[in-house]
Design a protein around this motif. Structure first.
Motif, PDB file in Angstrom:
ATOM      1  N   LEU A  97       0.869  -1.175   0.000  1.00 42.57           N
ATOM      2  CA  LEU A  97       0.000   0.000   0.000  1.00 42.57           C
ATOM      3  C   LEU A  97       0.908   1.228   0.000  1.00 42.57           C
ATOM      4  O   LEU A  97       1.685   1.418   0.947  1.00 42.57           O
ATOM      5  N   GLY A  98       0.854   2.013  -1.060  1.00 38.72           N
ATOM      6  CA  GLY A  98       1.723   3.187  -1.182  1.00 38.72           C
ATOM      7  C   GLY A  98       0.930   4.462  -0.955  1.00 38.72           C
ATOM      8  O   GLY A  98      -0.050   4.719  -1.649  1.00 38.72           O
ATOM      9  N   LEU A  99       1.346   5.244   0.047  1.00 37.41           N
ATOM     10  CA  LEU A  99       0.647   6.495   0.365  1.00 37.41           C
ATOM     11  C   LEU A  99       1.519   7.683  -0.004  1.00 37.41           C
ATOM     12  O   LEU A  99       2.747   7.619   0.090  1.00 37.41           O
ATOM     13  N   ASP A 100       0.908   8.758  -0.399  1.00 34.12           N
ATOM     14  CA  ASP A 100       1.621  10.028  -0.574  1.00 34.12           C
ATOM     15  C   ASP A 100       0.576  11.133  -0.610  1.00 34.12           C
ATOM     16  O   ASP A 100      -0.567  10.904  -1.013  1.00 34.12           O
ATOM     17  N   VAL A 101       0.992  12.327  -0.187  1.00 31.34           N
ATOM     18  CA  VAL A 101       0.053  13.467  -0.212  1.00 31.34           C
ATOM     19  C   VAL A 101       0.116  14.234  -1.526  1.00 31.34           C
ATOM     20  O   VAL A 101      -0.719  15.078  -1.775  1.00 31.34           O
ATOM     21  N   ASP A 102       1.110  13.940  -2.345  1.00 29.23           N
ATOM     22  CA  ASP A 102       1.375  14.769  -3.522  1.00 29.23           C
ATOM     23  C   ASP A 102       0.481  14.381  -4.704  1.00 29.23           C
ATOM     24  O   ASP A 102       0.668  13.320  -5.305  1.00 29.23           O
ATOM     25  N   PRO A 103      -0.476  15.250  -5.071  1.00 29.09           N
ATOM     26  CA  PRO A 103      -1.394  14.878  -6.155  1.00 29.09           C
ATOM     27  C   PRO A 103      -0.760  15.010  -7.536  1.00 29.09           C
ATOM     28  O   PRO A 103      -1.335  14.549  -8.518  1.00 29.09           O
ATOM     29  N   ILE A 104       0.420  15.628  -7.606  1.00 27.59           N
ATOM     30  CA  ILE A 104       1.058  15.829  -8.921  1.00 27.59           C
ATOM     31  C   ILE A 104       1.950  14.644  -9.262  1.00 27.59           C
ATOM     32  O   ILE A 104       1.875  14.071 -10.347  1.00 27.59           O
ATOM     33  N   GLU A 105       2.806  14.256  -8.319  1.00 25.08           N
ATOM     34  CA  GLU A 105       3.761  13.178  -8.593  1.00 25.08           C
ATOM     35  C   GLU A 105       3.151  11.786  -8.431  1.00 25.08           C
ATOM     36  O   GLU A 105       3.572  10.839  -9.097  1.00 25.08           O
ATOM     37  N   GLN A 106       2.167  11.661  -7.551  1.00 29.61           N
ATOM     38  CA  GLN A 106       1.680  10.299  -7.249  1.00 29.61           C
ATOM     39  C   GLN A 106       1.120   9.566  -8.479  1.00 29.61           C
ATOM     40  O   GLN A 106       1.462   8.394  -8.695  1.00 29.61           O
ATOM     41  N   PRO A 107       0.303  10.223  -9.318  1.00 32.13           N
ATOM     42  CA  PRO A 107      -0.196   9.497 -10.502  1.00 32.13           C
ATOM     43  C   PRO A 107       0.930   9.072 -11.446  1.00 32.13           C
ATOM     44  O   PRO A 107       0.861   8.003 -12.055  1.00 32.13           O
ATOM     45  N   ARG A 108       1.968   9.900 -11.530  1.00 39.03           N
ATOM     46  CA  ARG A 108       3.109   9.538 -12.403  1.00 39.03           C
ATOM     47  C   ARG A 108       3.814   8.304 -11.846  1.00 39.03           C
ATOM     48  O   ARG A 108       4.209   7.400 -12.589  1.00 39.03           O
ATOM     49  N   THR A 109       3.998   8.291 -10.547  1.00 35.85           N
ATOM     50  CA  THR A 109       4.666   7.147  -9.911  1.00 35.85           C
ATOM     51  C   THR A 109       3.824   5.888 -10.083  1.00 35.85           C
ATOM     52  O   THR A 109       4.346   4.820 -10.405  1.00 35.85           O
ATOM     53  N   GLU A 110       2.524   6.037  -9.876  1.00 38.40           N
ATOM     54  CA  GLU A 110       1.650   4.852 -10.042  1.00 38.40           C
ATOM     55  C   GLU A 110       1.783   4.317 -11.468  1.00 38.40           C
ATOM     56  O   GLU A 110       1.950   3.107 -11.668  1.00 38.40           O
ATOM     57  N   ALA A 111       1.766   5.213 -12.451  1.00 37.17           N
ATOM     58  CA  ALA A 111       1.853   4.781 -13.856  1.00 37.17           C
ATOM     59  C   ALA A 111       3.186   4.060 -14.106  1.00 37.17           C
ATOM     60  O   ALA A 111       3.220   3.020 -14.787  1.00 37.17           O
ATOM     61  N   ARG A 112       4.268   4.592 -13.536  1.00 40.90           N
ATOM     62  CA  ARG A 112       5.587   3.956 -13.738  1.00 40.90           C
ATOM     63  C   ARG A 112       5.609   2.562 -13.129  1.00 40.90           C
ATOM     64  O   ARG A 112       6.107   1.617 -13.726  1.00 40.90           O
ATOM     65  N   LEU A 113       5.057   2.434 -11.908  1.00 39.96           N
ATOM     66  CA  LEU A 113       5.086   1.129 -11.241  1.00 39.96           C
ATOM     67  C   LEU A 113       4.163   0.130 -11.953  1.00 39.96           C
ATOM     68  O   LEU A 113       4.486  -1.046 -12.077  1.00 39.96           O
ATOM     69  N   ARG A 114       3.029   0.626 -12.424  1.00 43.23           N
ATOM     70  CA  ARG A 114       2.119  -0.267 -13.175  1.00 43.23           C
ATOM     71  C   ARG A 114       2.829  -0.769 -14.438  1.00 43.23           C
ATOM     72  O   ARG A 114       2.722  -1.933 -14.796  1.00 43.23           O
TER      73      ARG A 114
END
Ligand SMILES: C[S@@+](CC[C@H](N)C(=O)[O-])C[C@H]1O[C@@H](n2cnc3c(N)ncnc32)[C@H](O)[C@@H]1O
Length: 332
Positions: A97-114
């Protein structure tokens, strides 16, 4: 007939000596197009713009000892560097379960990990402050986690992007919010401060030795840009060495950033909830960056260990890299 040769497309030209926009300056911001540039920057020991190199990975993996099938929480997902290593080790059957408050970077990170093959059955990405860890676990139906990581502070992407307002070098709005959709920017906070309260903040959040003098000059002032604040700090310290002046600039920025994001309150809440969030035999690793965080983690771990928490490791990345703050094995 052979195909006409495609003309080599240059990146856009800039009228001045330097590209004006951060997005225009670094090839690494387009890693798929310029993989050799990314590799070159990494080989030189630097962090490619728009990314974050995870630190102390070996120590973190040693402290957390992730096993196949386990449930992990990365409280500070960031660029996903630590998460990626943990994910690889909790397979098969594990979840992170990956948490972060940053709405800008988090979707990019999710896309990279996916894109690396971690699907929704393995990787859960949620926008949440880690202060709400018990709620975040409950929302997934988890009674606890086997391993919990928090790598405190900012990611390189946040620091490097002038528009986020953390950079002392490149002009950007004096913002400093990890979540720009919440709270108030640093400029508004500074404009409301009285000198005494600001001096206290500079001492508490950054151990600033010239807190009173700087607070007198800065409290109640309005600075639109990061570079304006940096210039005012430098101007307030004409008789100190350049090196010391720059340290003060960084410390003032750090103190404000901690206040803007209410970082100590979030950390205190996380530390309070940690024992109840761990499964029996669970492990925690926290990477701290400065003494304010360090003190809190150390104190909380010592108390928790006295009360019978199995294992807790605080890894400090300031001063001696890899200093172990608290370690104990027992039973809960
Ligand atoms: C040092 S970076 C983490 C880097 C990450 N370990 C990696 O390997 O890429 C810290 C991250 O934590 C996030 N963060 C800071 N405080 C937070 C909080 N209270 N709750 C959730 N995320 C937080 C920041 O937005 C940032 O993305």
């Amino acid at each position: 007939m052979s195909e006409p040769e495609q003309p080599h497309r240059r990146r856009p030209r800039y009228s001045g000596k330097y590209p004006r926009r951060f997005e225009d300056k670094y090839k690494e911001l387009d890693p798929e197009k310029y993989p050799e540039t990314v590799a070159k920057v990494l080989a030189s020991g630097k962090t490619p713009a728009g990314s974050h190199v995870p630190i102390m990975v070996a120590e973190i993996l040693d402290a957390l000892a992730p096993q196949p099938g386990e449930r992990a929480v990365d409280c500070t997902l960031g660029f996903g560097g630590h998460a990626r290593e943990i994910l690889a080790r909790i397979q098969p059957g594990g979840q992170l379960l990956g948490l972060d408050v940053d709405p800008i970077e988090q979707p990019r990170t999710e896309a990279r990990l996916r894109a690396l093959g971690f699907g929704p059955e393995t990787l859960l990405v949620r926008r949440s402050n880690f202060a709400g860890l018990p709620k975040a676990l409950a929302a997934e139906g988890w009674s606890g986690a086997d391993l919990i990581l928090a790598d405190l502070g900012l990611s390189s992407m946040q620091i490097d992007t002038p528009a986020r307002g953390f950079s002392v070098k490149v002009a950007g709005p004096l913002d400093m919010r990890m979540n720009p959709q919440k709270g108030q920017p640093a400029s508004a906070l500074l404009a409301r401060f009285q000198p005494d309260a600001l001096a206290e903040l500079l001492r508490e959040n950054a151990d600033e030795p010239r807190a009173e003098l700087l607070a007198q000059r800065l409290a109640g002032q309005t600075f639109a840009l990061t570079t304006e604040l940096a210039a005012a700090i430098r101007a307030a310290l004409p008789n100190v060495s350049e090196d010391e002046r720059e340290k003060s600039v960084r410390r003032v920025f750090q103190a404000l950033r901690i206040a803007v994001n209410e970082e100590f309150a979030a950390l205190d809440t996380l530390l309070r909830h940690l024992p109840e969030c761990l499964n029996p035999g669970g492990r925690v690793a926290i990477l701290t960056f400065h003494s304010g965080e360090d003190r809190r983690v150390k104190k909380a771990f010592q108390a928790a260990l006295r009360e019978g928490l199995r294992t807790a490791k605080g890894l400090c990345r300031v001063g001696v890299a890899g200093r172990l703050l608290a370690e104990c094995a027992g039973s809960r």
